[in-house]
Enzyme design. Structure first.
Site, short mmCIF file in Angstrom:
data_model
loop_
_atom_site.label_atom_id
_atom_site.label_comp_id
_atom_site.label_asym_id
_atom_site.label_seq_id
_atom_site.Cartn_x
_atom_site.Cartn_y
_atom_site.Cartn_z
N ASP D 20 -26.24 -3.78 14.53
CA ASP D 20 -25.45 -4.99 14.29
C ASP D 20 -24.49 -5.47 13.18
O ASP D 20 -24.00 -5.00 12.67
CB ASP D 20 -26.54 -6.23 15.29
CG ASP D 20 -27.45 -6.59 13.90
OD1 ASP D 20 -26.87 -6.04 13.25
OD2 ASP D 20 -28.32 -6.57 14.36
N GLN D 21 -23.49 -6.64 13.84
CA GLN D 21 -23.27 -6.85 12.36
C GLN D 21 -24.05 -7.61 10.75
O GLN D 21 -22.37 -7.82 10.32
CB GLN D 21 -22.36 -7.74 12.85
CG GLN D 21 -22.51 -9.38 12.70
CD GLN D 21 -21.73 -10.57 13.99
OE1 GLN D 21 -20.86 -10.20 14.66
NE2 GLN D 21 -21.60 -11.85 12.98
#
Lengths: 158, 158, 158, 158
Positions: D20-21
């Site tokens: 994920d980011q």
């Protein structure tokens, strides 16, 4: 011309969470298998995608296409063959063929197109940004063209 | 010709789990958004996909295409417009346009192709299997053609 | 003590891609619904998770628990209630209750635990790093305790 | 008492789409890795989950718990150790330990609880429904208890 590298294509075991209520693998997962196979290909070619990113090069997906030919089910294992279809230093087209190991049938064919960006989002010439990466895709393209030419010749013989 | 139905297009709020380490939405999620939007469209047209399945009709995806034009990020909301591009009673092509609400830019365009199967996996003519479903897609195709014609006329005026 | 904020709890429409071949929602998706609901809660409380990250505060998940009580199926919509169970400025425990709208049954209960980190991965006191964030969770904790107390009093009356 | 079976624990290569980011694997994916490892374990024990389902036995997840101890990143490979913690013929508790191969650190510990259902959703006694399945879990439980006892004895020596 370099020697074509030979290696085992990528294997993926179908997971339960990849199925949907139709009792087959949900079509969105093949797009993820393409990524798995592409990552594996790059690693086997000597430059993993993690290493490429570590050098500040991102390679976003510009487009994706997939043709679903046969349903795949939980309990099966697929092989994903990966090949460099087009590469010009700026843009890359990767092809995939998903083969069901049990029946040796092509279940899905697809392509993804990519460019290369730096961390600020600017387009990169891969040749300038990372010669090693560039040579990997040039080699991959040659390998693919050899395979295609070889197939053509085989076809003509028949 | 029936009156074109007007409704709000599908909205999707980008989720954190949809991002990847590039800091953008992972491309595989758009394929899922297409499905969300298609499901929403059918429901608004009067025949949800769950109802269609309850009548014994499955509609697997035969192919998918997506062109990624702009990156989408966590915190943004997208609108997914859905339209029936082709339909002949046997095969269906659905088009999608993903629009970023903040900048009103098209972020992604895509299509999915479908057929119709019964529970044994045999091809169905939707007209025979479910007239109501058939009419929904006929109507959807007309709506789309109207929109296209309207756009053409607007273009000629300029 | 501030006034408890009232709002609509988070709604999630079950997607086809969330089902598995058992014909129900795959259990891993509830963990994602928790995140959707937590994000929605923070936004409604006035400080979206995207805004918190923009201030350099990350909030990774330290643990997750989920109890699955009822199966949820495609075509259904669930409500996810979110509440702040514990918060001490350093650690946060969020609770979730997933309710099937049709039968008004609790389908799943869960919790997630979080800490707060800066971009270098160092632990943060949220009170010092972002007073506004801190106050949001203090308020959320009070709201939850009020609700619990209220329930207790109701129970004693009976 | 049977001989404890020895085999290689399950390996999972972290995929880009699992990040994920925050630049780490999204926590929801570990829940899927548990399933991958459980499926692999059953297969190695001689009764794949696909075979169990083919005999009309479903094994839904009743609860899941995960404690995240270390972040895992793209480019890493994890090993997931699986063991039968509790089994009484009706209910099953499976434990997992996710170990990062590079640093040989435990990144995540978890458990899932399961029951056994027939296709109509009725509870099954696994001993009656499938003796082979039953014996597999009995054996797994013994193996785990042996390991635990062995560890205790090692600890006492010190």
């Amino acid at each position: 011309m370099n020697q074509k590298k030979e290696w085992e294509p990528y294997e993926h075991k179908v997971q339960y969470y990849e199925t949907d209520q139709m009792g087959i693998v949900h079509h969105s997962n093949y797009i993820r298998w393409f990524e798995e196979a592409r990552t594996d290909y790059m690693e086997k070619m000597g430059m993993g995608y993690d290493q490429m990113e570590a050098r500040g090069i991102l390679s976003p997906v510009l487009s994706v296409e997939a043709d679903y030919l046969q349903m795949v089910r939980f309990g099966e294992t697929v092989t994903v063959e990966t090949f460099i279809k087009e590469y010009n230093g700026i843009r890359l087209t990767v092809g995939y063929e998903v083969i069901d190991q049990k029946h040796q049938r092509t279940c899905c064919r697809g392509t993804t197109k990519h460019c290369f960006l730096d961390r600020e989002g600017k387009f990169l010439s891969l040749k300038q940004a990372c010669l090693e990466c560039h040579q990997m895709f040039v080699q991959g393209l040659e390998d693919h063209q050899d395979t295609e030419n070889h197939r053509d010749m085989e076809d003509r013989k028949e």
